[in-house]
Design an enzyme around this catalytic site. Sequence first.
Site, mmCIF file in Angstrom:
data_model
loop_
_atom_site.group_PDB
_atom_site.id
_atom_site.type_symbol
_atom_site.label_atom_id
_atom_site.label_comp_id
_atom_site.label_asym_id
_atom_site.label_seq_id
_atom_site.Cartn_x
_atom_site.Cartn_y
_atom_site.Cartn_z
ATOM 1 C CD GLU A 215 100.262 -37.394 -1.214
ATOM 2 O OE1 GLU A 215 99.692 -36.342 -1.542
ATOM 3 O OE2 GLU A 215 101.474 -37.583 -1.397
ATOM 4 C CD GLU B 178 103.225 -39.332 -4.557
ATOM 5 O OE1 GLU B 178 103.485 -38.160 -4.243
ATOM 6 O OE2 GLU B 178 102.090 -39.732 -4.866
HETATM 7 O O1 IFM Z 1 102.162 -34.303 -7.397
HETATM 8 C C1 IFM Z 1 101.881 -34.687 -6.098
HETATM 9 C C2 IFM Z 1 101.190 -36.028 -6.067
HETATM 10 O O2 IFM Z 1 100.024 -36.035 -6.808
HETATM 11 C C3 IFM Z 1 100.823 -36.382 -4.646
HETATM 12 N N1 IFM Z 1 101.948 -36.282 -3.776
HETATM 13 C C4 IFM Z 1 102.749 -35.075 -3.836
HETATM 14 C C5 IFM Z 1 103.146 -34.778 -5.267
HETATM 15 C C6 IFM Z 1 103.988 -33.502 -5.318
HETATM 16 O O3 IFM Z 1 103.284 -32.447 -4.789
#
Ligand code: IFM
Length: 442
Positions: free
Chosen positions: A170, A352
């Site tokens: 990210e 994710e």
């Molecule tokens: O916890 C985070 C993760 O580190 C990166 N993506 C989003 C998740 C939730 O906010």
Amino acid sequence: MYRFPEDSKLYDPDFLFGVATASYQIEGATNVDDRCPSIWDTFCAKPGAVYKQHNGDVACDHYHLYQDDLNLIADLGVDAYRFSIAWPRIIRPDGTINQKGLDFYDRVISALEEKNITIMATLYHWDLPQYLDDQGGWLNRETAYKFAEYVEVVSSYFGDRIDFYATLNEPWCSAFHGYRDGKHAPGIADEKSGYQACHNLLLAHGLAIPILRKNAENSKHGIVLNFTPNYPANESAIDVADFADQEHTHWFIKPIMEGKYPEEVYQHYIDVMPLISEEDMAVISAEIDFLGINNYTRSVIDKDGQYPNYKKVELSDVERTHIGWEVCPEGLLKLLTDLNQAYSLPPVYITENGAATDDKVIDGAVDDEQRCRYYQSHLSSVDQAIRKGVDIRGYFAWSLMDNFEWSEGYKMRFGIVHVDYETQERTPKRSALAFKETLASR
Ligand code: IFM
């Protein structure tokens, strides 16, 4: 148990189901085995930066409890585990290698190999060594070259033992939360810095790809990007919602897929743009083997004065999770099909997806009903996206266990396994048991 149509690709033996974590969020042991401080240690110490001034000093103590956690993963029956390697554990301020850091990940990787679990390692999930921030952090182009050196160390050491290398997690968050709105470490709120950091991060990614190819020929190499699709609040907001997509989605994916930034956004922010050379764009657009996509919600966008100014609208009649994010499985489907139409994508992994819910252990169990519904509906979107032609090869739940949720501290629980931070006891929630049943039924 999560259910899909009988002919769903999600039931295919080679569709990878996994769980994900990140170093600073779970490991703790920040002063152990010569780890050096990261920007998150510094940020957490700043009053007001993080909820109740929580920090990652202990977190889930995974550094010491990793064996139990990996047993838990194996017990869930997942195919893959995505974790991140902490740069501050690997390279010392004087540039020398910290063998103890490599040894820790060696232990983790060996345990996963024993259990036959596919390994996806993220090389940078936000814990920049503080000594690099002292030299400008991601505002300093040199950090991209330091990243390449670190990637050389890790990938020459582990080689093909890591199945999937993700360069960055990210970069939108690292650049825009870290340097544009200041919500994340190192806490800088400046538009120009946001774009500068973004370019240096993407450059770091591009520099890393040929190194990974050289050192881990048989592994797959890619990047993880987070996307939140922007929906117009009404017909007159269609153009600004599209602009918001250009600014937040395409600004990150287009350089990688096509070697250019979106022109309209570039022109709009021309006064704060960093120097962008053709050579850099060629580096950034190095071919990748997979794209990791993280998605949690959507945004609803309305005009805010003259085009392209816009604002976020908070709808009141929608379901939200504990962190306030709207539950929008259609958003994930739209995101995947739109990206697939706009680009010639490599294989995609949902790296994710998940929900924060306010969980409590009652009589030894956690009934996270909302999270179960969230997974069911979002997995159904993945199934539908595959039917619409998107080449999705895997799905990782965020997260294996409750952990340090950045500026929200330990308040927000994203785990499918509950963590009691007082005792470090792990309790699989109903959502985890549903994964276990689903995976066993394949
Ligand atoms: O916890 C985070 C993760 O580190 C990166 N993506 C989003 C998740 C939730 O906010």
